[in-house]
Design an enzyme around this catalytic site. Structure first.
Site, PDB file in Angstrom:
ATOM      1  N   SER A 132       0.870  -1.021   0.080  1.00  0.00           N
ATOM      2  CA  SER A 132       0.576  -0.186  -0.141  1.00  0.00           C
ATOM      3  C   SER A 132       0.592   0.920   0.193  1.00  0.00           C
ATOM      4  O   SER A 132       2.116   0.924   0.271  1.00  0.00           O
ATOM      5  CB  SER A 132      -0.975   0.034   1.269  1.00  0.00           C
ATOM      6  OG  SER A 132      -1.274   1.072   1.227  1.00  0.00           O
ATOM      7  N   TYR A 145      -2.134  -1.388  10.288  1.00  0.00           N
ATOM      8  CA  TYR A 145      -2.057  -1.412   9.428  1.00  0.00           C
ATOM      9  C   TYR A 145      -0.911  -0.999   8.865  1.00  0.00           C
ATOM     10  O   TYR A 145      -0.402  -1.775   8.093  1.00  0.00           O
ATOM     11  CB  TYR A 145      -3.539  -0.455   9.375  1.00  0.00           C
ATOM     12  CG  TYR A 145      -3.605  -0.593   7.618  1.00  0.00           C
ATOM     13  CD1 TYR A 145      -3.903  -1.886   6.794  1.00  0.00           C
ATOM     14  CD2 TYR A 145      -2.561   0.605   6.101  1.00  0.00           C
ATOM     15  CE1 TYR A 145      -3.464  -2.220   5.636  1.00  0.00           C
ATOM     16  CE2 TYR A 145      -3.142   0.213   5.301  1.00  0.00           C
ATOM     17  CZ  TYR A 145      -3.375  -1.030   4.480  1.00  0.00           C
ATOM     18  OH  TYR A 145      -3.051  -1.261   3.167  1.00  0.00           O
TER      19      TYR A 145
END
Length: 270
Positions: A132, A145
């Site tokens: 990401s 995360y």
């Protein structure tokens, strides 16, 4: 050249689109996920369905054995399974944090360990890790995360230099905003964890901004095409990025000092 490809997290979002399109391209694709009932439609595209939980060693071993027995080898592993556990670091139960790392990091690492002996034996292969842009910078309320994606990026860099000698490539894909169920699940979890705590106002502001951004998120095909490029390349890039705000965000993180970048992020919540 057609490849034997395993994709985890193929029951929804980017993983499902990867499986569908790569199978339509003529590759032999195995789509793996816990929720096999959500992959029934992929069979129409020629995707072979595997029940696999990346937190369960036995299911991962069985999945790899099934592929190698049927195909004789495996060319590409796409570690796509993952989710976002959002909430203030003070609020998130450590058990939840451990599970976040288990899925996003240790699951990918263990599956990589299982395919590498086969790839080394054949003298070729490719590991594609879906990270990401949040693997390059960390925003408030997404600490665990971001930690998982930072870890996946680091593991990918180490692995790339370890397996190059065996003809194996390691590629990181860094999506920005992409349309999927991921964001709504993450924001629901954020409000559940931190909506009524000392971080409640920040959580509500963050959730509202995220929901507005969903309208601008890119279609998953943007990421599918990056995966296609990586698979087709004789010498793939070490990293590809795409999706809403991916390029600008990574550029700003690269050039701005930490505190300036922090101010930019926090300003979005006002």
């Amino acid at each position: 050249m057609k490849k034997i490809i395993l994709i985890t997290g193929a029951s929804a979002g980017m993983g499902k689109e990867m499986a569908r399109h790569l199978a339509q391209d003529g590759h032999t694709v195995y789509g793996a996920a816990r929720r096999v009932e959500k992959m029934a439609d992929l069979k129409q595209s020629g995707v072979k369905i595997l029940a696999m939980d990346v937190t369960d060693e036995a299911s991962m071993i069985a999945g790899i054995e099934t592929i190698v027995k049927a195909e004789g080898h495996i060319d590409v592993l796409i570690n796509n399974a993952g989710f976002g556990s959002y909430g203030a670091i003070e609020d998130v139960p450590i058990a939840d944090a451990r599970y976040q790392m288990e899925v996003n990091v240790f699951g990918a690492a263990h599956l990589t360990q299982l395919v590498l002996p086969h790839m080394r034996q054949q003298g070729s292969g490719q590991i594609i890790n879906i990270s990401s842009i949040g693997g390059k910078f960390a925003a408030a309320l997404g600490g665990w995360y971001h930690a998982s994606k930072f870890a996946l990026e680091a593991l990918s860099d180490s692995l790339r230099n370890e397996v190059k000698q065996f003809g194996i490539d390691v590629v990181v894909i860094e999506p920005g905003g992409v349309k999927s169920e991921w964001s709504s699940i993450a924001m629901d979890n954020l409000l559940k964890i931190s909506g009524d705590t000392a971080y409640g106002n920040l959580a509500k502001q963050f959730s509202a901004i995220a929901k507005k951004a969903n309208e601008k998120n890119a279609d998953p095909i943007i990421i599918v095409d990056l995966v296609r490029k990586a698979i087709a390349a004789k010498q793939p890039k070490t990293r590809y990025h795409g999706g809403y705000m991916a390029g600008p965000a990574l550029f700003m993180r690269k050039i701005l000092p930490d505190r300036t970048f922090d101010k930019m992020l926090l300003a979005q919540l006002k």
